[in-house]
Design a protein around this motif. Structure first.
Motif, PDB file in Angstrom:
ATOM      1  N   TRP A 190      48.442  24.540  53.780  1.00  0.00           N
ATOM      2  CA  TRP A 190      48.912  24.769  55.143  1.00  0.00           C
ATOM      3  C   TRP A 190      48.883  23.498  55.990  1.00  0.00           C
ATOM      4  O   TRP A 190      49.397  23.484  57.101  1.00  0.00           O
ATOM      5  CB  TRP A 190      48.041  25.820  55.828  1.00  0.00           C
ATOM      6  CG  TRP A 190      48.056  27.163  55.187  1.00  0.00           C
ATOM      7  CD1 TRP A 190      49.150  27.953  54.941  1.00  0.00           C
ATOM      8  CD2 TRP A 190      46.931  27.899  54.702  1.00  0.00           C
ATOM      9  NE1 TRP A 190      48.764  29.123  54.337  1.00  0.00           N
ATOM     10  CE2 TRP A 190      47.411  29.130  54.178  1.00  0.00           C
ATOM     11  CE3 TRP A 190      45.562  27.654  54.675  1.00  0.00           C
ATOM     12  CZ2 TRP A 190      46.570  30.089  53.637  1.00  0.00           C
ATOM     13  CZ3 TRP A 190      44.716  28.607  54.121  1.00  0.00           C
ATOM     14  CH2 TRP A 190      45.220  29.807  53.601  1.00  0.00           C
ATOM     15  N   ASP A 233      56.625  21.683  61.725  1.00  0.00           N
ATOM     16  CA  ASP A 233      56.633  22.794  62.687  1.00  0.00           C
ATOM     17  C   ASP A 233      55.838  23.999  62.201  1.00  0.00           C
ATOM     18  O   ASP A 233      55.471  24.868  63.001  1.00  0.00           O
ATOM     19  CB  ASP A 233      58.076  23.235  62.982  1.00  0.00           C
ATOM     20  CG  ASP A 233      58.853  22.182  63.767  1.00  0.00           C
ATOM     21  OD1 ASP A 233      58.215  21.269  64.335  1.00  0.00           O
ATOM     22  OD2 ASP A 233      60.089  22.276  63.806  1.00  0.00           O
ATOM     23  N   ASP A 234      55.564  24.070  60.908  1.00  0.00           N
ATOM     24  CA  ASP A 234      54.874  25.231  60.341  1.00  0.00           C
ATOM     25  C   ASP A 234      53.435  24.930  59.940  1.00  0.00           C
ATOM     26  O   ASP A 234      52.740  25.799  59.411  1.00  0.00           O
ATOM     27  CB  ASP A 234      55.642  25.730  59.115  1.00  0.00           C
ATOM     28  CG  ASP A 234      57.073  26.097  59.449  1.00  0.00           C
ATOM     29  OD1 ASP A 234      57.273  27.041  60.221  1.00  0.00           O
ATOM     30  OD2 ASP A 234      57.998  25.421  58.946  1.00  0.00           O
ATOM     31  N   GLU A 235      53.000  23.725  60.203  1.00  0.00           N
ATOM     32  CA  GLU A 235      51.676  23.283  59.765  1.00  0.00           C
ATOM     33  C   GLU A 235      50.547  23.928  60.565  1.00  0.00           C
ATOM     34  O   GLU A 235      50.667  24.191  61.762  1.00  0.00           O
ATOM     35  CB  GLU A 235      51.569  21.762  59.902  1.00  0.00           C
ATOM     36  CG  GLU A 235      50.212  21.206  59.531  1.00  0.00           C
ATOM     37  CD  GLU A 235      50.080  19.705  59.776  1.00  0.00           C
ATOM     38  OE1 GLU A 235      49.215  19.083  59.141  1.00  0.00           O
ATOM     39  OE2 GLU A 235      50.841  19.171  60.607  1.00  0.00           O
ATOM     40  N   THR A 280      52.721  33.227  57.840  1.00  0.00           N
ATOM     41  CA  THR A 280      53.950  32.609  58.334  1.00  0.00           C
ATOM     42  C   THR A 280      54.126  31.214  57.741  1.00  0.00           C
ATOM     43  O   THR A 280      55.216  30.843  57.287  1.00  0.00           O
ATOM     44  CB  THR A 280      53.914  32.526  59.867  1.00  0.00           C
ATOM     45  OG1 THR A 280      53.776  33.840  60.412  1.00  0.00           O
ATOM     46  CG2 THR A 280      55.191  31.897  60.408  1.00  0.00           C
ATOM     47  N   SER A 281      53.036  30.450  57.722  1.00  0.00           N
ATOM     48  CA  SER A 281      53.085  29.109  57.144  1.00  0.00           C
ATOM     49  C   SER A 281      53.330  29.165  55.641  1.00  0.00           C
ATOM     50  O   SER A 281      54.048  28.329  55.082  1.00  0.00           O
ATOM     51  CB  SER A 281      51.780  28.363  57.434  1.00  0.00           C
ATOM     52  OG  SER A 281      51.638  28.118  58.816  1.00  0.00           O
ATOM     53  N   ALA A 284      56.957  29.584  54.888  1.00  0.00           N
ATOM     54  CA  ALA A 284      57.692  28.344  55.172  1.00  0.00           C
ATOM     55  C   ALA A 284      57.497  27.316  54.063  1.00  0.00           C
ATOM     56  O   ALA A 284      58.454  26.651  53.638  1.00  0.00           O
ATOM     57  CB  ALA A 284      57.239  27.771  56.508  1.00  0.00           C
ATOM     58  N   ASN A 288      60.240  25.719  51.409  1.00  0.00           N
ATOM     59  CA  ASN A 288      60.384  24.261  51.370  1.00  0.00           C
ATOM     60  C   ASN A 288      60.256  23.746  49.939  1.00  0.00           C
ATOM     61  O   ASN A 288      61.021  22.887  49.497  1.00  0.00           O
ATOM     62  CB  ASN A 288      59.312  23.638  52.262  1.00  0.00           C
ATOM     63  CG  ASN A 288      59.536  22.163  52.530  1.00  0.00           C
ATOM     64  OD1 ASN A 288      60.651  21.736  52.821  1.00  0.00           O
ATOM     65  ND2 ASN A 288      58.474  21.379  52.445  1.00  0.00           N
TER      66      ASN A 288
END
Length: 302
Positions: A190, A233-235, A280-281, A284, A288
């Motif tokens: 994460w 943005d997802d970190e 959520t992360s 993402a 990726n």
């Protein structure tokens, strides 16, 4: 002997046409997310790979066969299945022999991908050395699999709940190449930066593919680990996660949770402690990795 492999129609067509294939694990579907979010995510990850110019091959064990690629009906059934075995190297053959239903971990997915001739596998994060392993000896089979099986694994790094310095040490001992994609820092699932330096760096899919193919030419066993940092943005920063991981680990110890149950317990507790931010992360970063995996698979075909 004929291998117990069943190829989906999409994968069969891709093999016939020589199209690039990317393996996907199934544990993330059966053990990583609740229904229907698991099904929606699986569909989205497969779509990401197709959009990036490759063909997805989600791997699972059904009715005594290794399914390389799942049809829509099979994916739906797996997403809703109960009491699915979580398979690694040790129990893969037993599940097949007994005709059971099983979801493949990183190690088992690598084995099945290699049997099917697939060289690239995109996942979320790999297992590694658990905290306290000097007493528990709890070390994921994923690490030794990377040393044995010739598949390039695209991940966002080892899961953040692990002992990352020890995980890197074991990978080095086993001779596994560990790349960070586009940066020098070793990512931690994460978080983009674990505070550790990555042993190797790759800045393009072509570099990753060339390194894999060179290992083949040299006759070196095993694959390679490509750690792809989660999008900014997802970190979730490592400093934010550290006290929550410590709390979750203390709860696991207090409840006597060990072995294969540790990781799902810790991930569930972190989901609760972050109000769902980790899930959520997670979605993402998997997407990726799927996109990078497709790019690497395309380069392999070249």
């Amino acid at each position: 002997m004929t291998l117990p492999l069943t190829f989906s129609p999409e994968v069969t067509e891709a093999r016939a046409k020589g199209l690039p294939l990317v393996a996907l694990e199934s544990t993330i579907i059966t053990h990583g997310m609740p229904y229907p979010q698991n099904l929606e995510t699986a569909r989205q990850v497969e779509a990401d790979i197709r959009e990036a110019g490759a063909v997805p091959a989600t791997i699972a064990i059904m009715e005594g066969r290794v399914h390389i690629g799942l049809t829509e009906d099979e994916l739906e059934a797996l997403a809703q299945a109960k009491d699915v075995s979580k398979l690694s190297r040790a129990d893969l053959a037993a599940c097949l022999a007994n005709g059971g239903v099983g979801a493949t971990t990183v190690a088992a997915t690598m084995i099945c991908a290699a049997l099917a001739g697939i060289k690239v596998f995109a996942t979320g994060g790999i297992g590694g050395v658990h905290k306290g392993a000097e007493e528990s000896f709890d070390i994921s089979a994923d690490l030794r699999e990377l040393a044995h099986t010739p598949v390039s694994v695209i991940a966002a790094g080892p899961k953040a709940i692990l002992d990352l310095p020890k995980t890197l040490e074991v990978l080095e001992t086993l001779g596994v190449p560990v790349f960070a994609y586009g940066q020098d820092a070793f990512p931690a699932f994460w978080s983009r930066d674990s505070g550790l330096a990555a042993p190797l760096r790759a800045d393009s899919a072509a570099q990753i593919a060339k390194a894999h193919l060179m290992r083949e030419r040299l006759g070196l066993p095993g694959g390679q680990l490509v750690t792809n940092p989660i999008p900014e943005d997802d970190e979730i920063p490592a400093a934010t996660l550290a006290p929550l991981i410590k709390q979750a680990q203390a709860e696991a110890d207090a409840q006597g949770i060990s072995g294969k149950q540790v990781t799902p317990f810790l991930l569930q507790r972190l989901f609760e402690l972050t109000d769902g931010a980790t899930l959520t992360s997670n979605i993402a970063l998997v997407r990726n990795n799927a996109r990078l995996g497709a790019a690497v698979a395309r380069e392999m075909q070249r």
